[in-house]
Design a protein around this motif. Structure first.
Motif, short mmCIF file in Angstrom:
data_model
loop_
_atom_site.label_atom_id
_atom_site.label_comp_id
_atom_site.label_asym_id
_atom_site.label_seq_id
_atom_site.Cartn_x
_atom_site.Cartn_y
_atom_site.Cartn_z
N LEU A 289 7.79 10.07 1.76
CA LEU A 289 6.81 10.24 2.84
C LEU A 289 6.58 8.93 3.59
CD1 LEU A 289 4.18 12.51 1.05
CD2 LEU A 289 5.79 13.19 2.84
N LYS A 290 6.56 7.82 2.86
CA LYS A 290 6.36 6.52 3.50
C LYS A 290 7.56 6.16 4.37
CE LYS A 290 3.09 4.17 0.48
NZ LYS A 290 2.82 2.96 -0.31
N ASN A 291 8.75 6.46 3.88
CA ASN A 291 9.96 6.11 4.63
C ASN A 291 10.15 6.96 5.87
OD1 ASN A 291 10.64 4.08 2.81
ND2 ASN A 291 11.83 5.47 1.51
N THR A 292 9.53 8.13 5.90
CA THR A 292 9.69 9.03 7.04
C THR A 292 8.44 9.10 7.92
OG1 THR A 292 9.04 10.90 5.63
CG2 THR A 292 11.40 10.46 5.86
N SER A 293 7.48 8.22 7.65
CA SER A 293 6.24 8.21 8.43
C SER A 293 6.08 6.86 9.11
CB SER A 293 5.03 8.47 7.52
OG SER A 293 5.15 9.71 6.86
N LYS A 294 5.31 6.85 10.18
CA LYS A 294 5.01 5.60 10.88
C LYS A 294 3.69 5.06 10.36
CE LYS A 294 4.37 3.56 15.46
NZ LYS A 294 4.29 3.81 16.92
N ILE A 295 3.76 3.93 9.66
CA ILE A 295 2.58 3.33 9.06
C ILE A 295 2.42 1.92 9.62
CG2 ILE A 295 1.47 2.64 6.90
CD1 ILE A 295 3.26 4.71 5.48
N THR A 296 1.27 1.65 10.20
CA THR A 296 1.01 0.34 10.80
C THR A 296 -0.24 -0.26 10.18
OG1 THR A 296 1.93 1.13 12.90
CG2 THR A 296 0.65 -0.91 12.95
N TYR A 297 -0.09 -1.43 9.59
CA TYR A 297 -1.24 -2.14 9.02
C TYR A 297 -1.83 -3.04 10.10
CZ TYR A 297 0.41 -0.47 4.51
OH TYR A 297 0.79 0.33 3.47
N MET A 298 -3.15 -3.02 10.20
CA MET A 298 -3.82 -3.68 11.31
C MET A 298 -4.65 -4.88 10.84
SD MET A 298 -2.78 -1.48 13.59
CE MET A 298 -3.76 -1.82 15.04
N ASN A 299 -4.94 -5.74 11.82
CA ASN A 299 -5.85 -6.88 11.65
C ASN A 299 -5.44 -7.75 10.45
OD1 ASN A 299 -7.34 -6.00 13.89
ND2 ASN A 299 -8.51 -4.59 12.59
N GLU A 300 -6.37 -7.97 9.53
CA GLU A 300 -6.10 -8.88 8.42
C GLU A 300 -5.02 -8.36 7.47
OE1 GLU A 300 -9.42 -8.80 5.38
OE2 GLU A 300 -10.33 -7.62 6.99
N PHE A 301 -4.70 -7.07 7.55
CA PHE A 301 -3.69 -6.50 6.66
C PHE A 301 -2.33 -6.38 7.33
CE2 PHE A 301 -7.83 -4.77 5.38
CZ PHE A 301 -7.88 -5.22 4.07
N SER A 302 -2.19 -6.91 8.52
CA SER A 302 -0.92 -6.77 9.25
C SER A 302 0.25 -7.42 8.52
CB SER A 302 -1.06 -7.36 10.65
OG SER A 302 -1.43 -8.74 10.57
N GLY A 303 -0.03 -8.45 7.73
CA GLY A 303 1.05 -9.12 7.02
C GLY A 303 1.36 -8.50 5.68
N ALA A 304 0.65 -7.44 5.33
CA ALA A 304 0.83 -6.84 4.01
C ALA A 304 1.85 -5.72 4.00
CB ALA A 304 -0.51 -6.30 3.50
N SER A 305 2.43 -5.41 5.15
CA SER A 305 3.32 -4.25 5.23
C SER A 305 4.52 -4.37 4.30
CB SER A 305 3.79 -4.05 6.67
OG SER A 305 4.44 -5.22 7.13
N LYS A 306 5.06 -5.58 4.17
CA LYS A 306 6.22 -5.75 3.31
C LYS A 306 5.86 -5.61 1.83
CE LYS A 306 8.80 -8.76 6.45
NZ LYS A 306 9.45 -10.08 6.60
#
Length: 333
Positions: A289-306
């Motif tokens: 589900l994560k690999n087939t969905s668009k997930i965007t982390y915002m603000n202070e969590f923007s660097g946590a995506s990896k």
């Protein structure tokens, strides 16, 4: 025509007299029968008392002002209780009905005060909704998984004698040094030829953070990396055991054999294996589900995506089983 009318009237009169006679006879017979105290009399009285206007039973068990409490709510509340004996079932049900009534009274007051519109309550309701839907989806997801067969169960049993045929109860003293910690060689040098008391003193002197414990534990309550070493230790012997996340210093004060029979193990292992399959299936699905969905982390969590972009890749059966065994194979016991 007059003759016919008279005939009809006479016939009607006779029928009315006959009906009256039958009614009186039936009533006298019923009363006489009741006086004799027969079961038939009681049955007849019950039947004669039944009204054609009687209504079928409904699902409503109580009304609180304009709100209804249904038998479905009662059954749902009953399902959350431990098993109840037949002797006190009625009292338990009555107690639950009382609680449902009290609950409905408070709900009505909360709604009157519009508490359901407060931000805190709305957030809690939404959190409960999300949790309920998540559990329902995961339950549906794992409902179709194949159940472990006899071969799977026997294979797991044979692969872990330390948990079953050679299972032991250990009286342990243990010191755990979590990461980050000094190199293993330094710990070995620092603790060589020392008692557990001396080791604690040396660690404190060198400002090494650790935790210490003394407890009696069954084999299934001990991490696999530690459990693999314990059978080779004599009572009173101390051993340093390294794992990816910590260094353990273990002393076996005493141990005793407490084997689990194969028959008993065969009853418990399938549920454990089923739990492990469920974990793998859930991890697989969430990653998909994560690999087939668009997930965007915002603000202070923007660097946590990896860091949180996906769950760890599902391990092979052997590796996954090892991880679960390290956690104490809680599913088995």
């Amino acid at each position: 025509e007059v003759t016919k009318l008279k005939t009809v009237n006479i016939t009607s009169y006779r029928m009315l007299n006959m009906r009256s006679h039958l009614t009186r006879t039936s009533s006298h017979h019923l009363i006489a029968t009741l006086k004799k105290g027969t079961v038939l009399g009681v049955a007849l009285l019950f039947i004669s008392g039944c009204s054609d206007k009687s209504k079928p039973a409904t699902q409503i068990i109580a009304k609180v002002n304009d709100d209804e409490i249904t038998v479905h709510q009662l059954n749902n509340a009953m399902a959350k209780l431990p098993l109840t004996s037949a002797d006190n079932l009625d009292s338990v049900r009555l107690d639950l009905v009382g609680k449902l009534v009290n609950e409905q009274l408070t709900v009505q007051q909360a709604l009157l005060q519009k508490l359901d519109r407060s931000s805190d309550v709305m957030m809690q309701i939404e959190a409960s909704r999300r949790e309920i839907l998540t559990k329902a989806y995961l339950k549906q997801l794992i409902s179709g998984l194949p159940k472990p067969n006899a071969e799977d169960t026997k294979k797991f049993y044979d692969a872990h004698p330390e948990l079953f045929a050679e299972r032991r109860i250990y009286n342990l003293q243990q010191i755990i040094i979590a990461s980050p910690h000094p190199p293993l060689a330094e710990i070995q040098k620092l603790t060589a030829d020392k008692t557990m008391t001396d080791i604690v003193a040396a660690l404190k002197q060198n400002n090494i953070v650790f935790s210490a414990s003394a407890a009696t534990r069954a084999a299934e309550q001990i991490p696999l990396t530690t459990l693999a070493v314990l059978p080779s230790l004599k009572d009173g012997e101390i051993r340093i055991i390294a794992s990816p996340k910590s260094i353990s210093i273990v002393k076996v004060e005493a141990s005793q054999l407490a084997a689990l029979s194969e028959a008993s193990a065969m009853q418990r292992i399938p549920q454990y294996l089923m739990n492990e399959r469920a974990k793998i299936a859930i991890n697989d699905k969430i990653n998909l589900l994560k690999n087939t969905s668009k997930i965007t982390y915002m603000n202070e969590f923007s660097g946590a995506s990896k860091q949180v972009s996906s769950l760890p890749a599902p391990a092979t059966k052997a590796t996954d089983t090892s991880k679960s065994v390290e956690r104490g194979i809680a599913g088995i016991n």
